[in-house]
Design an enzyme around this catalytic site. Structure first.
Site, mmCIF file in Angstrom:
data_model
loop_
_atom_site.group_PDB
_atom_site.id
_atom_site.type_symbol
_atom_site.label_atom_id
_atom_site.label_comp_id
_atom_site.label_asym_id
_atom_site.label_seq_id
_atom_site.Cartn_x
_atom_site.Cartn_y
_atom_site.Cartn_z
ATOM 1 N N ASP A 15 6.272 59.829 108.298
ATOM 2 C CA ASP A 15 5.259 60.252 107.329
ATOM 3 C C ASP A 15 5.135 61.770 107.485
ATOM 4 O O ASP A 15 5.765 62.371 108.372
ATOM 5 C CB ASP A 15 3.920 59.555 107.632
ATOM 6 C CG ASP A 15 2.813 59.997 106.695
ATOM 7 O OD1 ASP A 15 3.034 59.994 105.472
ATOM 8 O OD2 ASP A 15 1.726 60.378 107.181
ATOM 9 N N SER A 16 4.272 62.379 106.656
ATOM 10 C CA SER A 16 4.054 63.819 106.781
ATOM 11 C C SER A 16 3.156 64.151 107.968
ATOM 12 O O SER A 16 3.042 65.316 108.342
ATOM 13 C CB SER A 16 3.386 64.330 105.510
ATOM 14 O OG SER A 16 2.153 63.651 105.336
ATOM 15 N N CYS A 78 5.274 56.425 104.088
ATOM 16 C CA CYS A 78 4.753 57.510 103.272
ATOM 17 C C CYS A 78 4.979 57.112 101.816
ATOM 18 O O CYS A 78 6.128 56.911 101.395
ATOM 19 C CB CYS A 78 5.540 58.772 103.627
ATOM 20 S SG CYS A 78 5.295 60.143 102.492
ATOM 21 N N CYS A 188 -1.708 56.011 99.625
ATOM 22 C CA CYS A 188 -1.286 57.078 100.553
ATOM 23 C C CYS A 188 -1.647 56.551 101.928
ATOM 24 O O CYS A 188 -2.765 56.045 102.131
ATOM 25 C CB CYS A 188 -2.049 58.370 100.268
ATOM 26 S SG CYS A 188 -1.822 59.623 101.556
ATOM 27 N N HIS A 190 -2.479 57.907 104.511
ATOM 28 C CA HIS A 190 -3.612 58.569 105.183
ATOM 29 C C HIS A 190 -4.953 57.913 104.812
ATOM 30 O O HIS A 190 -5.936 58.098 105.525
ATOM 31 C CB HIS A 190 -3.688 60.051 104.779
ATOM 32 C CG HIS A 190 -2.699 60.933 105.479
ATOM 33 N ND1 HIS A 190 -1.371 60.988 105.125
ATOM 34 C CD2 HIS A 190 -2.857 61.819 106.496
ATOM 35 C CE1 HIS A 190 -0.750 61.877 105.900
ATOM 36 N NE2 HIS A 190 -1.628 62.387 106.746
#
Ligand code: DGL
Length: 270
Positions: A15-16, A78, A188, A190
């Site tokens: 993921d980022s 992601c 997402c 997150h």
């Protein structure tokens, strides 16, 4: 090279930043005996504000790095990468690469709920990956997609309980409530960090759909089909980031307590 993986080879996921840990948590619950290598591209977060070309370059660098680590399978933990570049890269590697959109669209298409909300990054919403895949499978559904710039930074900076975070979440969730959506896809990885705040506004805890759950089910089926369950009694989980490991660990531990140490690397070709 022919794909002949070792059952005990690790599963790679990326993921980022800390978002993919929400996926890893599901994986550990369902497949605790597997080995996992996690990469958080903290140097380049947020992915949701990057161009397709940039994302392609980041993702191929990461996939090459996973190849070097002899992974048996890779998960895009992601949504942005899954929505924007998965189709272009998935046939370029020997190992299977799974993303979040397809298993989620399949699950949502099978539900009775007709009004679906999606909250995600700007890049994911721009791709229309969720609405297109859901409507392809279930043409009567209405899908409302909302881009939520800023939420990823709130999670990465570990400020999910501030007034600023609550105001931003309300701004994005309110139009979905007004459209009387019955399910909201957390598009997402997150956003599960913000689930409590989102639930405060929806006042209906069962409204949230977390794609990590459907990807985990898909992975389980894939490993079964390929006869690739790890059969050794030892297992490990390793964490890597492209900058600021301490910040990553501090934010990530709120979701996955066992993530207490991350190694700094940079797998991206320039
Ligand atoms: N967590 C990722 C996603 O699921 C990336 C978010 C970002 O870096 O913008 O889309």
């Amino acid at each position: 090279m022919k794909y002949k993986p070792d059952k005990n080879a690790p599963i790679g996921l990326f993921d980022s930043g800390v978002g993919g840990l929400t996926v890893l948590k599901h994986l550990i619950n369902v497949l605790p005996q597997e080995n996992y290598i996690y990469f958080g591209d903290t140097l380049r977060v947020p992915y949701g504000e990057k161009t397709k070309e940039e994302l392609y370059s980041f993702v191929t660098g990461i996939l090459d790095w996973f190849k070097f680590h002899n992974v048996k399978i890779v998960l895009m933990a992601c949504n942005t990468s899954s929505a924007v570049v998965l189709d272009e890269v998935k046939d370029n590697y020997d190992f299977p690469i799974l993303g979040l959109i397809e298993p989620t669209a399949e699950h949502i298409a099978g539900l009775d709920s007709d009004n679906i909300g999606v909250i995600a990054t700007s890049a994911t919403i721009k791709s229309k990956a969720y609405s297109q895949q859901i409507i392809k499978l279930s043409p009567d559904k209405k899908v409302y997609e909302i881009a939520c710039p800023g939420l990823v930074e709130i999670v990465e900076n570990d400020i999910t309980h501030t007034d600023q975070a609550h105001e931003k979440v309300f701004e994005y969730i309110n139009p979905l409530i007004n459209n009387q959506v019955e399910k909201i896809i957390l598009g997402c990885t997150h956003y599960p960090y913000l689930a409590e705040v989102i639930n405060k506004f929806t006042k209906a805890p069962n409204m949230l759909a977390d794609p990590a759950q459907y990807l985990t089910e898909q992975l389980y089926q894939k490993l079964k089909e390929l006869d690739l369950f790890n059969n050794s009694s030892n297992c490990y989980r390793k964490y890597y980031v492209s900058t600021a490991p301490d910040k990553f660990v501090k934010a990530g531990q709120r979701f996955l307590a066992e993530c207490s140490n991350a190694t700094l690397i940079n797998p991206i070709k320039n």
